[in-house]
Design an enzyme around this catalytic site. Structure first.
Site, PDB file in Angstrom:
ATOM      1  N   CYS A  58      -3.808   0.330  -3.132  1.00 20.55           N
ATOM      2  CA  CYS A  58      -4.452  -0.115  -1.912  1.00 20.55           C
ATOM      3  C   CYS A  58      -5.729  -0.893  -2.248  1.00 20.55           C
ATOM      4  CB  CYS A  58      -4.865   1.068  -1.043  1.00 20.55           C
ATOM      5  SG  CYS A  58      -3.496   2.100  -0.543  1.00 20.55           S
ATOM      6  N   ARG A  70      -8.001  -3.343   5.204  1.00 20.96           N
ATOM      7  CA  ARG A  70      -7.405  -2.873   3.958  1.00 20.96           C
ATOM      8  C   ARG A  70      -5.955  -3.330   3.832  1.00 20.96           C
ATOM      9  NH1 ARG A  70      -5.734   2.496   4.635  1.00 20.96           N
ATOM     10  NH2 ARG A  70      -5.467   2.641   2.365  1.00 20.96           N
ATOM     11  N   ASN A 110      -5.685   5.671  -2.421  1.00 13.57           N
ATOM     12  CA  ASN A 110      -5.094   6.564  -3.406  1.00 13.57           C
ATOM     13  C   ASN A 110      -5.996   6.732  -4.635  1.00 13.57           C
ATOM     14  OD1 ASN A 110      -2.973   8.263  -3.681  1.00 13.57           O
ATOM     15  ND2 ASN A 110      -1.466   6.715  -4.267  1.00 13.57           N
TER      16      ASN A 110
END
Lengths: 329, 329, 329, 329
Positions: free
Chosen positions: A2, A16, A79
């Site tokens: 990400c 994002r 993550n």
């Protein structure tokens, strides 16, 4: 994995990329002020700030991936496998499960400064949402109109890092990324300059040669450098269309194309690939959440202020996922 | 500068990024079969294959940047400054001005093989379109459903290079790019493999680490490597929506974000930036030309077969340039 | 700055490059067992293991840069500016000044395991040798025949890191270097392999293309990668001549050439350059210390066992610094 | 493969690394003026300039790898597989076999300018020395005190390239190397400069960060960049000892360590490695040839003027190959 970023023109933007090999049934979700948010250890939040963001809603509970509240405070979980550490519940601390962190902070804080105070006594605890939904290992980027920080809880404890660059990816820790970024300091958006051997003519055969050295692979460390470079050099008009266009270009600079980050085969022998499931851009000032998906490059928008923010029910919008092609003839 | 690519799923696709610091008034333009194409040295083409593409139309003459004809043969001109050489008119040769090359080949050839024959006697000559529109220094990528080649005329002569990768950018020459590409051969879309010191454990902290080393700057040599990597590793479903989505992702991997390739100031003291003016993707089988612009990420499409291909007039479509946001509430 | 490495064939070797812009009057120095080592806080060491290494001897006190004791335990200090933290003297701890660390550990320990025990209660304290010789900010590499560790005291405390690679440079911390090393895992001493696009032939135009991506600049992070690659791929015969030849090649791979790492001008307007003042290689089994200097590429050797190890006086050897050219005619 | 370089302080120096997986029985060889050099097609050279260099002498014929003549004109052959083209003997041309090129040019020319004239009518022809010694595919670097050029004969013909950098390696062609070198123009021997995001502080954690991006692998393209950077930034005193020390450091920057460039197994199952067999440095003004070998880092020298340059016999010196360690006790 990400990438998250902030971007400021006249208004302020936060968004994002979500990079995964599969998609849950995530939806654009508005949480109104009077919807009770049940908490596992802390007292339930019966009243809180309203927020909009991308969430996987399970039994009426919004598992936010990223969100912006009515004061513009914005947050995204990214993550952080192998480094994230969720501790046992600890007396005297505000014990917040990882899936509650966004709700807890955005529900109660208007600014990063207020969030810092909340975080001081926070312990991200190791409670899972359900046996079927184990906790994702995460760190978070948190921003208001002025300031951006990264929140990481590792075995060394919970830390809030000032983030002067306003971008974040995944592993390693934020400290690592900022140190590593310095390796690329000589790189520039300006034309190449012959610093190597000024006494000898070198043929600048292309535009863009001042940027030689910027990495282009999809690892988290390289995405951090690339997106930081793109954001910090971005030039944009200040209108809404120009600003969000530029914002999606910033995220596009580290987009994951299907096939370029393969994960091996699943149990059925199908090659699995991580790719950019969706990209989002929230206008922090106006509460409008824009997104694109891998197969729908048109921008779709949802305005939180066009929903009943004093209500008690979530408002959810299914993602528009197929290409919305405009045929001219 | 620019990037071109082919991509094949069930259908065949050809497209390009146009990267410049400004935009002419380019339009999606369909040239029907019976529109006379006046030639400077050669005989005018009164009948020819129809084609669709992006063109700047001046006094009714379509200056194509890229186009696809009714047989799927496709071609794009890409900037080649310092290397392109346009020769004086030469007796016994087919003297074709640089701005006529796309029309000349796509007007008369159904395949790359046919184009090769035409090229054998071709001399790209140094005639300008008008004093106000001097010749751009170009090389070209040319493809049909089976084959892709690059056409370059330098001081060493006119050469047709077999292009097994099906991508092209700008300087240096195609030969250089293919040699340079080999430097990155160890890079992969698969997870990282510890080939460096197999006896020692190294921590693969991120997905995508097999790709470490791929360049991410905007120079033409780096864009060639990045787009080749992205294309050659692309995984896509075979439907039209999935295919063109993937195609625009391939081009997106080398998109130029405004501010990341600065050119210095113009005469008014404004910083100039090269950025991706438009990205195109033409379905070579169906004659549908899709595009996005820097500020309009929605895909717009034009179908050449929905125009009168036997006519004598150009059909032109102004570009849809502002963000076409779909608001959900 | 500096680089240290271990290397094992039949015998075991430990050495380092010292990279600085100037040279103190360092000498190969043997400390015999009965030479009292005065300590600032701890009790003086009247008897201890003998050691050999490179030291700047001030008033009879050997300020060792690197040394090996009679049991083969070896240690080198490497610059660690901005990260090294020397704490105030702390009751209940073994308070050892930074310039005493090598003497303290090599004087009393035969192995890394023994040193680990000593380190457990150690506090590297902020006492300077003299006002003229302020403390250098250091971290240390420590190795015996079996094991290698890195010792770092930062604001977070004193840590011993297992070092499976057996090399060390300077900033950032050891943790960073090991994480960063993983970025290069795909690189190999074997020929290039077309993992990027196996379906397309790429021309492996040179030997050594499996190693493409290894950095070659002189920053500490890049030197760590380069020397780790070189060491871990080294092939050598097991004899003394072959082994030390290979060892000096390993160090040579990250040698700093005069002019390639400029530091700006000194007060007299002279350009200052960091370069490799000396390179050392100590046979840990035999107690022979070999070295070269920037201008003397011949290897000079000193055998600690050819001195009186039971004595009370330092034995020092001035460095042989001019090129020792062997003219054949 | 190989690397050649020039370097000038008060005197002028020329030398090279020879990188191979094995060594012929090469010797430092002086060819006196009156030793007849038998030519295959051209007339034998009965009188010619004297020269010194490294040669494999077969039946009294010196197969020079590199040499310098009594006027300082210097030349080295470097591997050029796949690109070197030796043509059939051609009437009207000066037909010179590849193994005769150094003798032909150094035997008759005092300067690069004179050599250029000779080369104009030269055809490097496809005659082999013997069935056991097939022709190596080569290109050459040629230099006098003022000028450096590269000589390449490919299928496109024989070309002399002006070489402003004064270094050369192997494949691809010289043109490629010079274009590729421009990619690294932003890199510098000076400290890093934050050109990437001047508005944000980045931590320059190490000296040498201005050089970040310089490649460190052993491929010919990377060695070209690294050795060019090292040479062009070299700082040296002007004395003989300082100058040749710096020269060997320049070559050392691209030395091939045994094990880092593996070639696969030979017929006996032994891993083969390319490594730097010898490094040479010839003082072009004084006719002194210095060298080191992989296992002898001491510099050995041979002075051509200490032999009988008017003689008719070769003077040969076996290489000193074992480490010449100077034990101090």
């Amino acid at each position: 994995m990400c990438t998250a970023a902030t971007f400021h023109t006249k208004d302020h933007y936060f968004g994002r990329n979500l990079d995964l090999e599969f998609s849950y049934h995530e939806q654009v979700t508005v949480l109104p002020r009077n919807r009770t948010v049940p908490m596992r250890v802390m007292e339930d939040m019966k009243q809180h700030y309203a927020m909009i963001g991308m969430a996987f809603v399970v039994d009426g509970f919004p598992l936010y991936y990223d969100a912006t509240n009515e004061h513009g405070l914005s947050m995204a979980g990214l993550n952080f496998p192998g480094n994230a550490y969720y501790a046992p519940v600890c007396d005297g601390k505000d014990n917040v499960a990882s899936f509650e962190v966004i709700l807890w902070l955005l529900g109660q804080c208007r600014t990063v400064a207020e969030a810092r105070e909340k975080i001081e006594n926070m312990n991200i605890c190791d409670i899972v949402f359900s046996p079927e939904l184990p906790a994702s290992p995460l760190h978070w980027m948190l921003a208001d109109r002025e300031e951006c920080v990264v929140l990481e809880q590792t075995k060394s404890g919970l830390r809030v890092h000032e983030n002067p660059v306003g971008v974040m990816t995944n592993n390693p820790t934020f400290d690592y990324h900022m140190t590593h970024l310095a390796d690329y300091m000589n790189v520039s958006g300006d034309p190449g300059v012959n610093r190597m051997m000024p006494q000898t003519e070198l043929n600048q055969y292309s535009r863009g040669m001042g940027g030689f050295g910027i990495p282009g692979d999809l690892s988290s460390a390289s995405r951090f450098v690339k997106v930081a470079f793109t954001k910090m050099n971005s030039v944009s008009g200040s209108g809404e269309s120009e600003s969000i266009s530029q914002f999606f270009k910033i995220l596009g600079s580290v987009e994951q194309q299907r096939g370029c980050c393969r994960l091996g085969k699943d149990e059925n022998g199908n090659e699995q690939c991580e790719y950019t499931i969706y990209s989002s851009c929230c206008n922090m000032d106006k509460g409008i959440y824009y997104y694109t998906t891998y197969e729908n490059s048109q921008i779709t928008g949802v305005n939180m202020h066009h929903t009943d923010l004093d209500g008690t029910e979530l408002t959810v919008f299914d993602l528009v996922k197929g290409q919305q092609i405009r045929m001219e003839n």
